[in-house]
Scaffold this motif. Structure first.
Motif, PDB file in Angstrom:
ATOM      1  N   LEU A  98      -7.528   0.773   4.129  1.00  0.00           N
ATOM      2  CA  LEU A  98      -8.973   0.937   4.273  1.00  0.00           C
ATOM      3  C   LEU A  98      -9.361   2.178   3.482  1.00  0.00           C
ATOM      4  N   GLU A 106     -18.636   1.545   8.074  1.00  0.00           N
ATOM      5  CA  GLU A 106     -18.639   0.969   6.734  1.00  0.00           C
ATOM      6  C   GLU A 106     -17.322   0.259   6.451  1.00  0.00           C
ATOM      7  N   ASN A 107     -16.211   0.851   6.944  1.00  0.00           N
ATOM      8  CA  ASN A 107     -14.916   0.212   6.747  1.00  0.00           C
ATOM      9  C   ASN A 107     -14.854  -1.153   7.428  1.00  0.00           C
ATOM     10  N   LEU A 110     -17.662  -3.377   5.089  1.00  0.00           N
ATOM     11  CA  LEU A 110     -17.833  -3.260   3.641  1.00  0.00           C
ATOM     12  C   LEU A 110     -17.853  -4.640   2.992  1.00  0.00           C
ATOM     13  N   HIS A 112     -19.918  -6.891   3.573  1.00  0.00           N
ATOM     14  CA  HIS A 112     -20.611  -7.853   4.432  1.00  0.00           C
ATOM     15  C   HIS A 112     -21.749  -7.172   5.186  1.00  0.00           C
ATOM     16  N   ILE A 156      -6.118   0.151  14.193  1.00  0.00           N
ATOM     17  CA  ILE A 156      -6.893  -0.758  15.040  1.00  0.00           C
ATOM     18  C   ILE A 156      -8.196  -1.143  14.344  1.00  0.00           C
ATOM     19  N   ARG A 161     -11.250  -5.268  11.566  1.00  0.00           N
ATOM     20  CA  ARG A 161     -11.866  -5.813  10.350  1.00  0.00           C
ATOM     21  C   ARG A 161     -11.267  -7.176  10.011  1.00  0.00           C
TER      22      ARG A 161
END
Lengths: 509, 325
Positions: A98, A106-107, A110, A112, A156, A161
């Protein structure tokens, strides 16, 4: 924690007869694999067994040469991992892939992010992020940089994600390798939750105890072939190790008579040497004219042990004494001065200087020991190189050819010659036969035996149980970064070693 | 405070202190008149520095900026004075040419896997050389549009004049702030600067974004060239020499990390203003050589690099563990 017994649902991801060839090397041969909804399926195998190739095929990083991959019963061919991700297969790697410089929210989203008039709706993203992470029992500031959190939390977030974007299959590629015990437990809780949500989870790890604690089934690969798929409640750790190492336990007898125990005086003694997070403190004595073999699975702390001994990594506890005198070893130069030599596991990366000649490779450690002002002249260099090349039977057209042109076995002997040139009293060999063709194995083993007869103390790390058994006076077994057993005499047999590696694994964690 | 905000706060503090000290010595410096001149005189630098900010955040560098400015001024002069085009048409052509130029550089960087330093260095020579081939001599631009633009301004309270070029710069900065912090493109730029491999695995369209970043930088350099042309009413192949370095200095002083991943467009604005402040101070003083600007910028730059190193190594990830009980 006990072995999960819930019966899993329908197969989500299936691989049938997968084959993959790289050049001359057949990495996978007719491998079948299946992951069902609501199960944790462990994938095990030593280095080169084909685990990572299979995973790369399942996640779209490679395309299979033979066989097919089915998702929910329909054949699929992924162009790349992104396409696999979009169709439901998410992957989380050991190294968190990441962005540490961006916020947690944001991670998670990102690529989407919901937008309005082309502008990102930050508050919506942050609220969603908090919601999603809450389902993983994580309440953190989602606006903070990801890099400000521990690896466990980052891991996690990576899982969250993958599940948010994919949601059918989750591949965990050694997710626990850099976590401590407490964090591993948290990770397990997360995986249990996801299992209940009906995901198919593929779990790759070196740690057998984690396999037994978390998984429902296990598939074992060896040399690119599937050895078997078992329900974990039906097998013991010993069965699993035996399947991984492929040892036929029928032959139990120690082939040579070298195991009468140490005879000479103690050459090197390590007392309580250890480094938090790498190797638990261990004590070990090595005698003159003795070979101590180190056995253990990949990632059990074998190499880390050797690096501590040679001063590559700094131990945070313990003492070293050489010939009875306490000695400080804080870097490899001091280790060389104390008469240590170390042939590392990855020859190409850490061992040879590929573009230098055979002669230069042999004399380099001696020259380093002598220092700047006592340069060896050409004649001396030629003599030393010639002497060891002959003694070790290094086959090179001449001693001025670049060492990278030699075969693996001969390169290994060049490194050995380099250390022998400084006249060491203690030599560490990390996987001396890896990547060497089978014929050369025997020669390396003969060399080890000869060095023992010359009175050296040797520590030899190897995954080849037959070989370790052939040349060791004693064998120490590493497990989970701990020295767990010391075997000698009659106990030097593959079956005993396998048992020592596997022992207690089911009870741990 | 978020650690990436610290260099920005430091820059802002230094700017305010320096400005306060300067106005203490020369009270005349505290006026909208001076502010107006600041904005006008540094407009081309500021616009180019905005593009540079995106490039550096993404982990790259663009050395072609000054040359593209020079090329654009010559191209406009040639189109307006020799081909008789209307300046607005010439501007559109110039922006189109610089966009194509930037896209080509971005494509080379991504597909050929050549470091941006090398590709944009080649771009610099190409653009500078191309400008000299078009016209080795300076071409003056005489056109009623230019006269009209230079006469237009917004009157600020206190008698300061906000010129058209100053206004363009302010608008560019505002748009760029939105672009960097509130669009997907912006988040992709930061993602590339953070870790390109991770970004690719997370689905960032790396090729497209890289090309867009260098396109943006070149288009803004082209716009800076237009502004420079309006500002000087001339086109000269050797104009704006070394502006890329001033732009890099402004970006770094503004708190953007040269290694990529962290930075603020607003910080670049302060960085540009700080350079303008030093220049204005030297003008007010009258006795100092203008080279003192370079010395002060050099010292500031060095200070900021040290500061960033300290902040980003000292406060490397502190392990917050906030599990829900």
């Amino acid at each position: 924690m006990q072995t999960a017994t819930t019966d899993a649902g329908a197969p989500v991801l299936q691989a049938r007869g997968i084959g993959k060839v790289f050049g001359q090397h057949r990495a996978l041969d007719g491998v079948d694999f299946e992951a069902r909804a609501g199960e944790v399926h462990a994938l095990l195998g030593e280095n080169g067994a084909g685990k990572s190739t299979l995973i790369k095929i399942l996640t779209g990083a490679y395309q299979p040469d033979e066989g097919e991959v089915l998702l929910n019963g329909a054949p699929v061919a992924f162009r790349d991992p992104l396409q696999a991700q979009a169709q439901g297969i998410g992957t989380v790697y050991q190294e968190v892939n990441l962005l540490p410089n961006r916020s947690v929210a944001e991670n998670l989203f990102l690529g989407h992010q919901p937008t309005r008039f082309g502008l990102i709706r930050k508050s919506v993203i942050e609220a969603r992020a908090r919601e999603v992470l809450a389902t993983y029992g994580l309440e953190i500031d989602v606006r903070a940089e990801l890099g400000s959190y521990s690896v466990a939390i980052q891991q996690i977030v990576a899982i969250a994600r993958a599940v948010e974007l994919s949601g059918k299959v989750l591949v965990l590629d050694e997710p626990t390798a850099s976590l401590d015990r407490n964090e591993v437990q948290r990770m397990f809780d997360v995986v249990e939750r996801l299992k209940k949500r009906g995901l198919a989870i593929i779990f790759i790890t070196h740690f057998l105890d984690q396999v037994f604690a978390l998984s429902d089934r296990v598939t074992i690969l060896r040399n690119g072939r599937k050895v078997g798929t078992e329900r974990l409640q039906d097998v013991t750790a010993t069965d699993v190790v035996r399947m991984m190492l492929g040892k036929d336990l029928a032959f139990e007898h120690h082939p040579t008579g070298i195991n009468e125990g140490p005879t000479g005086p103690v050459r090197v003694e390590f007392n309580g040497l250890g480094k938090a997070g790498r190797v638990a403190p261990f004590s070990l004595k090595l005698h003159e004219g003795e070979v101590v073999g180190v056995a253990g699975l990949l990632g059990s702390g074998r190499t880390e042990m050797a690096r501590l001994m040679f001063g590559v990594d700094l131990p945070d506890s313990g003492q070293v004494s050489v010939d009875g005198k306490p000695t400080t070893i804080r870097n490899p130069a001091q280790a060389v001065a104390a008469g240590f030599g170390f042939c590392p596991e990855d020859r190409k990366l850490d061992g040879i200087f590929g573009d230098l000649s055979v002669r230069e490779n042999i004399i380099i450690a001696l020259q380093a020991k002598l220092g700047w002002f006592r340069a060896l002249n050409r004649d001396e260099q030629d003599e030393i190189a010639g002497q060891y090349a002959e003694a070790l039977d290094i086959r090179a057209a001449n001693h001025d050819m670049p060492v990278k042109l030699l075969s693996g076995g001969n390169q290994q002997k060049v490194i050995l010659a380099r250390w022998l040139a400084i006249d060491p009293s203690f030599l560490i060999l990390d996987e001396p036969t890896r990547g060497i063709d089978v014929g050369a194995h025997a020669e390396i083993v003969r060399t080890i035996n000869r060095l023992r007869e010359d009175g050296l103390a040797l520590l030899v790390i190897s995954s080849e149980l037959d070989e370790v058994v052939a040349y060791s006076n004693r064998i120490v077994v590493m497990r989970d970064r701990e020295l767990v057993a010391e075997l000698s005499g009659e106990d030097i047999a593959p079956a005993v070693i396998v048992k020592a590696i596997a022992e207690n694994n089911t009870g741990a964690a | 405070m978020n650690r990436s905000l610290r260099p920005l706060a430091a820059t802002a503090t230094i700017f305010l202190l320096a400005y306060a000290a300067a106005t203490f010595q020369y009270p005349g410096m505290l006026s909208t008149r001076v502010l107006g001149n600041f904005l006008t005189d540094n407009a081309f630098l500021g616009i180019a520095a905005v593009g540079m900010t995106f490039v550096i955040i993404s982990g790259g560098i663009d050395l072609s900026v000054g040359a593209v400015i020079g090329f654009t001024t010559v191209l406009i002069a040639v189109l307006v004075m020799w081909a008789g085009l209307h300046p607005l048409v010439a501007f559109a052509v110039a922006l189109g040419v610089s966009a194509a130029f930037g896209a080509a550089m971005g494509a080379a960087i991504h597909y050929l896997k050549v470091p941006s330093f090398i590709v944009t260095l080649a771009g610099m020579f190409l653009a500078r050389g191309g400008a000299s081939v078009l016209s080795p001599d300076s071409i003056g631009i005489k056109h009623e549009f230019y006269t009209a633009v230079s006469k237009s301004y917004l009157l600020m309270p206190g008698g300061g004049r906000l010129s058209v070029v100053g206004l363009i710069m302010v608008a560019v900065f505002l748009a760029a702030i939105l672009l960097a912090h509130r669009t997907r493109f912006g988040s992709y730029v930061y993602a590339l600067g953070g870790n390109e491999t991770s970004a690719a695995l997370m689905g960032v369209p790396v090729a497209r974004t890289t090309i867009q970043i260098y396109m943006l930088s070149s288009v803004l350099a082209g716009l800076a060239g237009i502004v420079f042309s309006l500002y000087t009413s001339a086109g000269y192949s050797l104009s704006a020499l070394g502006v890329e370095l001033d732009a890099i200095a402004a970006v770094v002083i503004g708190g953007t990390l040269l290694t990529g991943g962290y930075g603020f467009v607003a910080g670049t604005f302060i960085g540009v203003m700080l350079q303008g402040l030093v220049q204005t101070y030297i003008v007010f003083d009258g006795s100092l050589s203008s080279w003192w600007t370079k010395i002060v910028i050099g010292a500031l730059l060095f200070m900021f690099i040290v500061l960033q190193r300290l902040i980003f190594t000292a406060s490397a990830p502190n392990r917050k563990v906030l599990w829900k009980a």
